[in-house]
Design an enzyme around this catalytic site. Structure first.
Site, PDB file in Angstrom:
ATOM      1  N   SER A 221       0.850  -1.188   0.000  1.00 35.43           N
ATOM      2  CA  SER A 221       0.000   0.000   0.000  1.00 35.43           C
ATOM      3  C   SER A 221       0.881   1.231   0.000  1.00 35.43           C
ATOM      4  O   SER A 221       2.004   1.205   0.511  1.00 35.43           O
ATOM      5  CB  SER A 221      -0.904   0.012   1.242  1.00 35.43           C
ATOM      6  OG  SER A 221      -1.534   1.261   1.394  1.00 35.43           O
TER       7      SER A 221
ATOM      8  N   LYS B  91       2.686  -2.386   6.057  1.00 41.14           N
ATOM      9  CA  LYS B  91       2.757  -2.152   4.609  1.00 41.14           C
ATOM     10  C   LYS B  91       4.184  -1.815   4.177  1.00 41.14           C
ATOM     11  O   LYS B  91       4.605  -2.201   3.079  1.00 41.14           O
ATOM     12  CB  LYS B  91       1.789  -1.037   4.219  1.00 41.14           C
ATOM     13  CG  LYS B  91       0.319  -1.385   4.421  1.00 41.14           C
ATOM     14  CD  LYS B  91      -0.149  -2.462   3.448  1.00 41.14           C
ATOM     15  CE  LYS B  91      -0.389  -3.794   4.052  1.00 41.14           C
ATOM     16  NZ  LYS B  91      -0.865  -4.814   3.079  1.00 41.14           N
TER      17      LYS B  91
ATOM     18  N   TYR C 172      -0.652  -0.518  10.944  1.00 46.31           N
ATOM     19  CA  TYR C 172      -0.974  -0.858   9.559  1.00 46.31           C
ATOM     20  C   TYR C 172       0.101  -0.324   8.616  1.00 46.31           C
ATOM     21  O   TYR C 172       0.576  -1.045   7.736  1.00 46.31           O
ATOM     22  CB  TYR C 172      -2.343  -0.284   9.197  1.00 46.31           C
ATOM     23  CG  TYR C 172      -2.746  -0.530   7.761  1.00 46.31           C
ATOM     24  CD1 TYR C 172      -3.191  -1.788   7.357  1.00 46.31           C
ATOM     25  CD2 TYR C 172      -2.670   0.483   6.812  1.00 46.31           C
ATOM     26  CE1 TYR C 172      -3.553  -2.028   6.042  1.00 46.31           C
ATOM     27  CE2 TYR C 172      -3.037   0.256   5.495  1.00 46.31           C
ATOM     28  CZ  TYR C 172      -3.472  -0.996   5.118  1.00 46.31           C
ATOM     29  OH  TYR C 172      -3.824  -1.239   3.808  1.00 46.31           O
TER      30      TYR C 172
END
Length: 234
Positions: free
Chosen positions: A89, A120, A116
């Site tokens: 991402s 990534k 998160y």
């Protein structure tokens, strides 16, 4: 049943459990002699801790995929040319990986978001280091930003945040089939071998943010991940 394709086989895999990852890999290797493509696609954004004691996003988004890839790597080599596609991402831009604290939930009011982003960044660095280590084996690897996709990624978001996130997702995000396109391109497009280890968006190969190009951090992440999943010295 939905596809009508009898070649589609379901096998249970819970990336929040390293025991489940090992059981899946063992069952797959017994049943399936061929493996040419592995797409590491799962992702969660919620905080929490797994049964193995690691941060939930970091384990599901990175550690579980790392262990799965390592357990299947010899089969990928024997079936080469083969590919590993890791769904990353653009959120890796905010990732801050510290080798001495891998797998621990970060602190602070936005810890779930930071967790998160860290996972990534780990995806981008995993692809980079795997490509380096697999040079000459015909196993290639690509990290992919599929765009902002309206999936169930935010299903565990706090109740107060959902009224903001869900309308934005419906209005501005891609649907799942659109988001899958760049992933499928990296899985199937010919002549991508020279780009092994690179980061892709829907515009093709792109430079990741500086931390995603840090070879020393990629190596430290790899070695730390090996320790955490039990493939290297503690």
């Amino acid at each position: 049943q939905e596809t009508g394709n009898n070649e589609v086989q379901f096998m249970h895999l819970d990336l929040a459990s390293l025991r489940s990852v090992r059981a899946f890999a063992s069952a797959f290797l017994r049943q399936e002699p061929q493996l040419h493509l592995l797409i590491n696609n799962a992702g969660v954004s919620v905080g929490g801790t797994t049964e193995d004691g690691f941060s939930l996003p970091f384990q599901v988004n990175h550690l579980g995929h790392f262990l799965l890839t390592q357990l299947l790597l010899e089969r990928l080599r024997s079936c080469a040319p083969s590919r590993v596609v890791i769904v990353a991402s653009s959120a890796h831009c905010a990732g801050r990986l510290r080798p001495e604290s891998l797998g621990r939930p970060p602190s602070g009011p936005f810890s779930a978001f930071q967790d998160y982003c860290d996972s990534k960044l780990a995806n981008v660095l995993h692809a980079r280091e795997l490509a380096t280590r697999e040079q000459g084996t015909q196993v290639t690897c690509y990290a992919v930003h599929p765009g902002f996709v309206n999936t169930s990624l935010f299903r565990h978001a706090p109740l107060w945040l959902k009224p903001l996130l869900l309308p934005l997702a419906w209005l501005l995000f891609l649907d799942a089939s659109e988001g899958a396109q760049v992933v499928l391109d990296c899985a199937t497009q010919e002549d991508l071998e020279p780009f092994s280890g690179r980061y892709f968006t829907d515009c093709g190969p792109r430079l990741p943010w500086p931390a995603g190009r840090d070879d020393r951090l990629a190596r430290a992440l790899w070695e730390g991940s090996e320790c955490l999943v039990g493939l290297g010295p503690a």
